[in-house]
Design an enzyme around this catalytic site. Structure first.
Site, short mmCIF file in Angstrom:
data_model
loop_
_atom_site.label_atom_id
_atom_site.label_comp_id
_atom_site.label_asym_id
_atom_site.label_seq_id
_atom_site.Cartn_x
_atom_site.Cartn_y
_atom_site.Cartn_z
N LYS A 25 0.84 -1.21 0.00
CA LYS A 25 0.00 0.00 0.00
C LYS A 25 0.87 1.25 0.00
O LYS A 25 0.65 2.18 -0.78
CB LYS A 25 -0.90 0.01 1.25
CG LYS A 25 -1.54 1.36 1.52
CD LYS A 25 -2.37 1.36 2.78
CE LYS A 25 -1.63 1.56 4.07
NZ LYS A 25 -1.37 2.93 4.48
N ASN A 26 1.86 1.29 0.89
CA ASN A 26 2.63 2.52 1.07
C ASN A 26 3.62 2.78 -0.05
O ASN A 26 4.29 3.81 -0.07
CB ASN A 26 3.31 2.54 2.44
CG ASN A 26 2.28 2.70 3.55
OD1 ASN A 26 1.13 3.05 3.28
ND2 ASN A 26 2.68 2.43 4.78
N ARG A 95 -5.02 9.96 4.44
CA ARG A 95 -3.94 10.85 4.83
C ARG A 95 -2.93 11.06 3.70
O ARG A 95 -2.44 12.16 3.46
CB ARG A 95 -3.25 10.21 6.05
CG ARG A 95 -1.84 10.57 6.27
CD ARG A 95 -1.69 11.83 7.08
NE ARG A 95 -0.30 12.28 7.03
CZ ARG A 95 0.13 13.39 7.57
NH1 ARG A 95 -0.71 14.17 8.19
NH2 ARG A 95 1.38 13.73 7.47
N CYS A 119 -6.17 11.28 10.93
CA CYS A 119 -5.28 11.71 12.02
C CYS A 119 -5.42 10.79 13.22
O CYS A 119 -5.15 11.17 14.34
CB CYS A 119 -5.62 13.13 12.43
SG CYS A 119 -7.31 13.30 12.97
N ARG A 124 0.02 14.27 13.16
CA ARG A 124 0.51 14.12 11.79
C ARG A 124 0.57 15.44 11.02
O ARG A 124 -0.14 15.64 10.02
CB ARG A 124 -0.29 13.07 11.04
CG ARG A 124 -0.33 11.76 11.81
CD ARG A 124 -0.94 10.64 11.06
NE ARG A 124 -0.04 10.07 10.06
CZ ARG A 124 -0.36 9.05 9.28
NH1 ARG A 124 -1.53 8.51 9.37
NH2 ARG A 124 0.51 8.59 8.41
N PRO A 125 1.43 16.36 11.46
CA PRO A 125 1.55 17.64 10.77
C PRO A 125 2.18 17.49 9.38
O PRO A 125 2.73 16.43 9.07
CB PRO A 125 2.48 18.44 11.69
CG PRO A 125 3.23 17.42 12.48
CD PRO A 125 2.34 16.21 12.59
N ILE A 126 2.11 18.53 8.56
CA ILE A 126 2.71 18.48 7.22
C ILE A 126 3.72 19.62 7.03
O ILE A 126 4.02 20.00 5.90
CB ILE A 126 1.64 18.50 6.10
CG1 ILE A 126 0.70 19.69 6.27
CG2 ILE A 126 0.87 17.20 6.07
CD1 ILE A 126 -0.17 19.93 5.05
N ASP A 127 4.22 20.14 8.16
CA ASP A 127 5.15 21.28 8.07
C ASP A 127 6.42 20.96 7.29
O ASP A 127 6.92 21.81 6.54
CB ASP A 127 5.49 21.79 9.49
CG ASP A 127 5.94 20.67 10.43
OD1 ASP A 127 5.51 19.53 10.24
OD2 ASP A 127 6.73 20.95 11.35
N ASP A 309 4.44 0.54 12.04
CA ASP A 309 3.23 -0.11 11.51
C ASP A 309 3.10 -1.56 11.95
O ASP A 309 2.01 -2.13 11.92
CB ASP A 309 3.23 -0.06 9.97
CG ASP A 309 3.13 1.35 9.44
OD1 ASP A 309 2.71 2.24 10.20
OD2 ASP A 309 3.47 1.56 8.26
N ARG A 401 -8.44 -0.48 4.49
CA ARG A 401 -7.51 0.51 3.93
C ARG A 401 -6.17 -0.10 3.58
O ARG A 401 -5.47 0.41 2.71
CB ARG A 401 -7.24 1.61 4.95
CG ARG A 401 -8.39 2.52 5.16
CD ARG A 401 -8.03 3.56 6.18
NE ARG A 401 -8.76 4.76 5.88
CZ ARG A 401 -8.66 5.89 6.56
NH1 ARG A 401 -7.85 5.97 7.57
NH2 ARG A 401 -9.34 6.93 6.20
#
Ligand code: EPU
Length: 420
Positions: A25-26, A95, A119, A124-127, A309, A401
């Site tokens: 998946k990833n 996400r 989340c 889980r920020p995206i900075d 995971d 998922r």
């Protein structure tokens, strides 16, 4: 999410037989996003049939790409992209929709996306993603829950991440392949999925080196062409099935797996007392018919550390073997949501911040559970295979998922599992 279906598992049956491991998946998700950058047709083989992959395909279609699936092959043609905007509804579905940002910036020089969903395992920020795009020359505005990025011409840059981030490394690679000049990513994530993305993009004409190390170099090129590519095997699904085999003291042969990408999962299972052999042809054999003993400590960390995971299914396994294990979750701050459900089965687990102490017991008993996230759901299935009596797991859309046909595969190796 409204979800009526439940997984019903009668535990206590030994698992024995063969499981063919799905595509990762990833890896599939960034490869699907990467298709946005390519001229002509892309054919992705071994693309797992998962709701997250369906969501990525819906985003591609909404952007104006043609995207068709036949079995495990997805064909994408991004020639006719008509927009660089992804609606909030589509972004919320998963996400990793954020990965489209780098690809759209690279292709269209602009994009407008809402903040991504998903989340459940932490903030889980995206900075890191946004800071990197700014360094590459993008102007970013955040308003009304949307992020608008624009860069007349993206330029290569020196990017350094405070901690390795899989998604940010992939996003920068996607933005940088068609940018002007060279990009170097320092403290890049080293996960096997990064290598798969680099392998795919290089086959399309990109110039990426160093993937799999902490420093990735990308030399911008003028054009990328579609290709045929096979998605790597899913190392987390493989790890999950190995935990399922081990908890039932079973014997499993995984096919289409890659033992090398499993990293420290194999030595940990060996330490527990399982025999594991990789045959180099994608076959991985597990035998857990000996006395098992819990490992003293598991500390999750970016690759090549123990994968976060795989922590939930391994915790389920440790809950059902003698000994005490201390888990330290260093990647996400809220990845113990499965603990309260495992406790309902009779597990002895105490959580304090990022530490969970598991005291193995020799008996778990079936109960009504609810999945709260993907890997937590996998942990519940793992424990339920061992628990006496019947376990019912609700909210299985989370499990869909990331695991393709998990009930069919486990049934095929002797588990008493069905969906009602
Ligand atoms: N982080 C930031 N800022 C950012 C990005 C990340 O602070 O801008 C932090 C995160 O909060 C986290 C750490 O950096 O503490 C690492 O997160 P990373 O960015 O590596 O995670 P991700 O890219 O969002 C991917 C996988 C996850 C997996 C993690 C870690 C995909 C689609 N998702 O997420 O997979 O847990 O890497 O290996 O590749 C799953 O499959 O169940 C799953 C959650």
């Amino acid at each position: 999410m409204s979800e009526q279906r439940k997984l019903v598992i009668k535990g206590g049956r030994r698992i024995e037989g063969e499981i063919s491991v799905q595509g990762a998946k990833n890896s599939a998700l960034p490869l699907l996003a990467a298709a946005v950058l390519l001229k002509g047709q892309t054919e992705l083989y071994n693309c797992p049939g998962l709701s997250d992959c369906d969501a990525a395909c819906r985003i591609l279609s909404a952007l104006g790409c043609s995207c068709k699936r036949e079995g495990s092959v997805v064909c994408i043609d991004a020639s006719a992209i008509g927009t660089s905007e992804v609606s909030e509804k589509l972004m919320r579905e998963m996400r990793s929709s954020i990965i489209f940002m780098g690809a759209l910036l690279g292709r269209c020089g602009q994009c407008r996306l809402s903040f991504p969903g998903g989340c459940e395992i932490g903030s889980r920020p995206i900075d890191f993603h946004l800071d990197a795009f700014r360094k590459m020359g993008a102007k970013i505005r955040e308003e009304h829950g949307y992020i608008a990025c624009r860069a007349a011409k993206l330029k290569g840059a020196e990017i350094s991440f405070p901690v390795p981030s899989v998604g940010a490394t992939e996003n920068v690679m996607l933005a940088a392949v068609l940018a002007e000049g060279n990009t170097t990513i320092h403290n890049a994530a080293r996960e096997p999925e990064i290598c798969d993305l680099a392998g795919f993009l290089n086959r399309c004409g990109a110039r990426i080196s160093g993937a799999g190390t902490g420093t990735v170099h990308i030399e911008g090129v003028k054009r990328l062409d579609g290709c045929r590519y096979t998605v790597m095997p899913d190392r987390i699904a493989a790890a999950t099935y190995l935990c399922c085999g081990a908890i039932t003291r079973g014997e499993l042969l995984l096919t289409h797996a890659d033992i090398a990408s499993l990293g420290p999962v194999v030595p940990v299972l060996e330490q527990i007392g399982c025999s594991i052999y990789g045959f180099g042809n994608g076959n991985v054999y597990l035998n857990a018919q000996r006395a098992l003993k819990a490992p003293a400590q598991i500390r999750t960390a970016p690759y090549p550390g123990f994968p976060t995971d795989a922590q939930p299914p391994l915790m389920a396994l440790c809950a059902a073997i003698p000994g005490t294990t201390m888990f330290v979750e260093t990647v996400f701050e809220n990845r113990y949501r499965h603990v309260s459900e495992l406790i309902r089965l009779g597990a002895h687990i105490k959580v304090e911040g990022r530490v969970a102490v598991v005291e193995g017991v020799n008996r778990l008993t079936g109960a009504e559970l609810e999945a709260g996230d993907l890997r937590g759901g996998a942990a519940m299935i793992t424990a339920a295979l061992f628990a006496e009596g019947t376990t019912k797991i609700g909210k299985i859309c989370y499990i869909d998922r990331g695991y393709e046909n998990i009930e069919g595969l486990l049934k095929g190796v002797g588990a008493d599992i069905r969906i009602v």
